[in-house]
Design an enzyme around this catalytic site. Structure first.
Site, PDB file in Angstrom:
ATOM      1  N   ARG A 114       0.845  -1.140   0.099  1.00  0.00           N
ATOM      2  CA  ARG A 114       0.044  -0.144  -0.012  1.00  0.00           C
ATOM      3  C   ARG A 114       0.606   0.951   0.091  1.00  0.00           C
ATOM      4  NH1 ARG A 114      -5.558   0.199   1.492  1.00  0.00           N
ATOM      5  NH2 ARG A 114      -6.089  -1.921   1.308  1.00  0.00           N
ATOM      6  N   GLU A 139      -2.310  -8.109   4.100  1.00  0.00           N
ATOM      7  CA  GLU A 139      -3.238  -8.228   3.916  1.00  0.00           C
ATOM      8  C   GLU A 139      -4.318 -10.118   3.571  1.00  0.00           C
ATOM      9  OE1 GLU A 139      -5.596  -4.984   2.021  1.00  0.00           O
ATOM     10  OE2 GLU A 139      -3.509  -3.988   3.276  1.00  0.00           O
ATOM     11  N   GLU A 171     -10.343  -0.916  -5.155  1.00  0.00           N
ATOM     12  CA  GLU A 171      -9.653  -0.208  -4.465  1.00  0.00           C
ATOM     13  C   GLU A 171      -7.740  -0.123  -5.213  1.00  0.00           C
ATOM     14  OE1 GLU A 171      -8.276  -0.083  -0.154  1.00  0.00           O
ATOM     15  OE2 GLU A 171      -8.988  -1.541  -0.658  1.00  0.00           O
ATOM     16  N   ASP A 220     -12.069   7.968 -11.171  1.00  0.00           N
ATOM     17  CA  ASP A 220     -12.243   9.067 -10.851  1.00  0.00           C
ATOM     18  C   ASP A 220     -10.851   9.755 -11.247  1.00  0.00           C
ATOM     19  OD1 ASP A 220     -13.202  11.155  -9.602  1.00  0.00           O
ATOM     20  OD2 ASP A 220     -11.657  11.332  -7.500  1.00  0.00           O
ATOM     21  N   HIS A 276     -17.926   1.211   2.370  1.00  0.00           N
ATOM     22  CA  HIS A 276     -16.407   0.572   1.822  1.00  0.00           C
ATOM     23  C   HIS A 276     -17.265   1.081   0.064  1.00  0.00           C
ATOM     24  CE1 HIS A 276     -16.088  -1.135   5.663  1.00  0.00           C
ATOM     25  NE2 HIS A 276     -16.691  -1.970   6.029  1.00  0.00           N
ATOM     26  N   CYS A 329     -14.920  -0.108  -2.535  1.00  0.00           N
ATOM     27  CA  CYS A 329     -14.808  -1.059  -2.530  1.00  0.00           C
ATOM     28  C   CYS A 329     -16.674  -1.277  -3.063  1.00  0.00           C
ATOM     29  CB  CYS A 329     -13.837  -2.095  -2.351  1.00  0.00           C
ATOM     30  SG  CYS A 329     -12.154  -1.299  -1.756  1.00  0.00           S
TER      31      CYS A 329
END
Length: 887
Positions: free
Chosen positions: A541, A574, A585, A642, A853, A855
């Protein structure tokens, strides 16, 4: 000239034995097939008139005769169909009765009986009819002559017979309304009549585009597309390729005078029913257009009938005519498109409405489903093919920009003489030579993207009822197989809406993913390679850009085909299975990182809220390639990003360079300044004192000078060269200054989409819709499709208060809510009704803010005690979400 209609069939006047024998004797020199067709057509005509007018015998007992007692009258279309049925079963045919009066005389041309209520005597009748029965083609003057005589006698039956004879004959119609001279400049403008609302700059651009097209296209070199560059005195007496030998204005005047008479209008309808099957046969089997290009005249003449869209034509006449027109060879279709491109907006719209009405009528009147496909309906398919000709006429007649094209920098695919594993297994690539191109586009030498503004909006060509019944999975199969027996509406993407086309693209992407997965499995079996059926990205990340860049660059160098596999993202450390949410995501995080102004890859305009490539960025080309790959993967994996680019970016991706017009949304301040420069009425050189040298600032605010022309600092901008200055300035800002960055970006995008039908199906504005979603937000549709969890349902108090609150928000607040919940303020293709949002209960009343959330499009909403508290908490959450890192 033989008195037989079109030299193919016996005239309607031959209804008694003597005339029949005479006409047949004159036709014996014809080949047997032609004689058979003439006899058949004569009998069908007799059945038709028996059904519509009767035999004249009041005591007739034939149940299929209009003169018999109790006969149920039928309209012309039904009578035409019934006449064919009676001919097939060899039904009883009445002989004309001597006492037949009135309308029967309109059929019995050669009858020697006189009508007692006529104002002209027996000799005059014969004189008039003898003059008209040999009329096998029409001119405007001849029509008016017959019309005047009929008006004096108050009997229009001679004119009706002439129209029926000529308009049901291909030969007669081809010879009718001829002009001996080509269209002059003024006449073409009168046909067009559509440029009055353009400003001078747009007119000049359109003229330049037209000139460029003619220079590039050998088929239009003999005259300007708009008739420019030739004077009426010096016109060469030779038709240009985009003209025909029909006097179109004369045809329009004739229709205008005749269509007001119902009986005469019926003659046009009936003639079209007879004409169309013969024309279809001629085009299908006899290659008639190659022998006589003037054969196109009949289509021009028929399409000028302003009543084609009326209900009387929709059942039989128009479907048959569309089937005939759809058989035109490619060159003929292109010639029609070039001719119609000169037409006015009203004329183009009338033709569009004619074909659209037929498609809609057929769709609504039939029950199409997976077993009864709309693709198998001949009338709908034929009308769609005809609509394509009008579509390209609409493009040609619009504002064209054919010069500013991006250079293709992709390496050609090397050809190998050895069979690959894909070919051995039947998985060879179908589009090695690039994306599919419509043959009519190639014939015309244009592309849809060359048109900046069509005559009528592209949206008017979309048929929504057709989109609703179209089985896209079947249609896509026909599109890929490309057989002549099955028609795919994806070959006519202008008629499909963005939702339908997106579904077709989804099928293409999924099948490509499955194909790559299958190839990977087979490779692992045959060559012992490691099984890796997915495009796996394992990223951290806090290093997402570096990890993604390294991995994607390795894939692009080693095996670009792996980019066509289904994306599977894993965040290091994760636990989570990527079923779409993790990938979404990943896209969000990558976009946020790359478009961060601190990185410096893109500049951000606070006024327009849009990003643009930073010409002085220190980042290498690899990172621009990455964002291109990310955009391609977003389309490929059906994700919305976006991303906020001006439209010129999507035009450039589709192969068009940016021009001055594109500055309007990319850099509106600069566009306005340059526009004022063009409109300035004083002395530009003395008052503004600017040169062909411009300056920009780098990341550190230092000025950078650039010469638009060699030694530009010494060349003043004047009233004479200011257009060149504006063009060069726009070229630099939108193309040259960001050439390196954009080429890398485009290369990454094409790595994913190079084999996709993306360019074939979508226009630039639709590409933006695919990537970014729609900005038109219908929250009522979202409310209808939202699901609930955790104890909430549609009737819960908090849910009712939530929707009342959301609907009361302003436009900007609604966008903030959508950004907070889904990660983007855009709706997916098809609108918010296609977005599956879930509202889940997040405990009892509390002071905590709502969370989400993104996602999975899930809103976690506590059960607040009052509507006021709900509004206050929700507004705070959506307003300050980014600042507090809640996304």
């Amino acid at each position: 000239m033989l008195p037989c209609q079109s030299q193919h069939s016996v005239q309607r006047s031959c209804v008694n034995a003597e005339h029949r024998d005479l006409c047949y004797s004159r036709c014996r020199s014809f080949p047997p097939e032609r004689r058979k067709r003439a006899a058949a057509k004569h009998l069908i005509e007799r059945y038709y008139h028996q059904l519509t007018e009767g035999c004249g015998n009041e005591s007739c007992s034939n149940s299929w005769c209009a003169s018999s007692v109790g006969f149920n009258r039928m309209d012309n279309n039904a009578a035409a169909v019934k006449a064919l049925e009676l001919y097939k079963v060899n039904a009883k045919l009445c002989d004309p009765h001597p006492s037949k009066k009135g309308t029967a005389s309109a059929y019995l041309e050669s009858s020697n009986s006189a009508c007692s209520n006529r104002k002209m005597n027996h000799k005059d009748v014969h004189s008039v009819r003898d003059n008209f029965k040999d009329v096998n083609y029409l001119t405007e003057e001849k029509v008016y002559e017959i019309l005047d005589i009929c008006g004096e006698k108050e009997d229009y039956s001679p004119l009706i017979r002439v129209i029926g004879r000529v308009f049901s004959s291909a030969e007669g119609l081809v010879q009718s309304f001829r002009r001996s001279k080509p269209y002059t400049k003024e006449e073409l403008k009168s046909l067009q009549g559509k440029d009055e609302d353009k400003d001078e700059d747009e007119k000049e651009a359109a003229a330049c585009s037209a000139t460029a097209m003619e220079e590039d296209s050998p088929t239009s070199s003999s005259s300007s597309r708009l008739g420019e560059g030739s004077s009426g005195e010096n016109d060469v007496q030779k038709l240009a390729p985009d003209e025909v030998s029909v006097d179109i204005e004369a045809v329009r005047r004739v229709y205008e005078r005749l269509l007001s008479n119902e009986k005469i209008e019926a003659a046009f309808l009936n003639a079209l029913v007879y004409l169309s099957p013969n024309v279809e046969c001629d085009l299908t089997y006899h290659n008639v257009y190659s022998r006589d290009p003037n054969y196109l005249n009949l289509f021009v003449i028929v399409m000028e009938n302003s009543n084609l869209h009326s209900p009387e034509y929709l059942e039989i006449a128009l479907p048959q005519f569309c089937k005939a027109m759809s058989k035109l060879p490619l060159a003929a279709q292109a010639k029609l498109a070039r001719l119609w491109s000169h037409y006015s907006v009203e004329q183009i719209r009338r033709m569009v409405e004619t074909f659209q009405q037929l498609i809609t009528y057929k769709v609504i009147s039939n029950e199409f489903n997976s077993r009864n496909l709309v693709n198998d309906d001949d009338a709908v398919v034929a009308a769609t093919k005809c609509l394509k000709i009008v579509y390209y006429a609409n493009v040609l007649g619009g504002d064209l920009d054919m010069e500013h094209n991006e250079e293709e920098d992709e390496e050609p695919i090397p050809e190998s003489s050895e069979l690959t594993l894909q070919e051995l297994l039947g998985e060879e690539r179908r589009n090695k030579k690039g994306p599919r191109v419509d043959p009519l586009e190639t014939e015309l030498g244009i592309r849809t993207n060359d048109c900046r503004r069509p005559l009528i909006p592209f949206e008017e060509f979309v048929n929504e009822p057709l989109n609703e019944v179209l089985e896209m999975d079947k249609d896509y199969t026909f599109f890929k197989v490309e057989t002549e027996n099955k028609f795919s509406f994806m070959t006519c993407p202008f008629i499909l809406n963005a939702v339908t086309k997106n579904l077709g693209l989804y099928y293409d992407n999924r099948i490509r993913m499955y194909s790559e997965r299958r190839i990977t499995v087979l490779y692992s079996l045959v060559q012992g390679q490691q099984l890796n059926p997915y495009l796996r990205l394992k990223v951290r990340r806090d290093h997402i850009i570096d990890d993604a860049l390294v991995r994607l660059e390795m894939i692009a160098m080693e095996n670009p085909a792996d980019l066509k596999k289904q994306l599977y993202v894993e965040f290091e450390g994760e636990q989570g299975v990527d079923e779409g949410g993790v990938s979404k995501e990943f896209f969000q995080l990558v976009v946020e990182e790359i478009f961060n102004p601190d990185i410096g890859m893109f500049t951000y305009d606070e006024r327009t809220k849009l990003f643009w490539f930073n010409p002085s960025s220190f980042e290498n080309e690899g990172q621009y390639t990455l964002i291109g790959i990310v955009l391609g993967l977003a389309i490929y994996n059906n994700c919305i990003l976006d991303v906020h680019f001006p439209m010129v970016v999507y035009r450039k991706l589709m192969g068009k360079k940016g021009t001055f017009r594109d500055l309007a949304d990319a850099n509106p301040v600069l566009h306005q300044s340059l526009k004022e420069l063009l409109e300035y009425e004083g002395s530009v050189e003395e008052d503004m004192m600017i040169t062909f040298q411009i300056s920009q600032t780098d990341l550190f605010g230092n000025p950078l000078m650039y010469d638009l022309r060699e030694n530009g600092d010494k060349i003043p901008v004047t009233n004479e060269n200011r257009k060149e200055f504006v063009a060069q300035y726009s070229e630099y800002m939108l193309n040259k200054s960001v050439e390196k960055q954009f080429k890398a970006f485009r290369r990454g995008f094409h790595m994913v989409t190079n084999e996709s039908p993306l360019k074939y199906l979508f226009r630039p504005e639709e590409i933006e819709l695919l990537i970014c979603g729609s900005r038109n937000l219908d929250f009522l549709a979202l409310e209808e499709t939202t699901e609930y969890d955790g104890g909430y349902n549609r009737d819960s108090r908090i849910i009712k208060e939530f929707w009342e609150t959301l609907h009361s928000f302003g436009e900007e607040q609604k966008r903030l809510f959508l950004q907070f919940t889904t990660g983007t303020d855009r709706a997916p293709v098809g609108g918010l009704g296609k977005l599956k949002m879930i509202i889940a209960k997040n405990g009892p009343d509390t002071d905590r803010l709502p969370t989400s959330h993104t996602c999975f499009n899930v809103l976690l909403l506590p059960e607040y005690s009052s509507k006021e508290k709900l509004r206050e908490r929700l507004l705070k959450a959506i307003t300050y979400a980014k600042g507090f890192g809640m996304l």
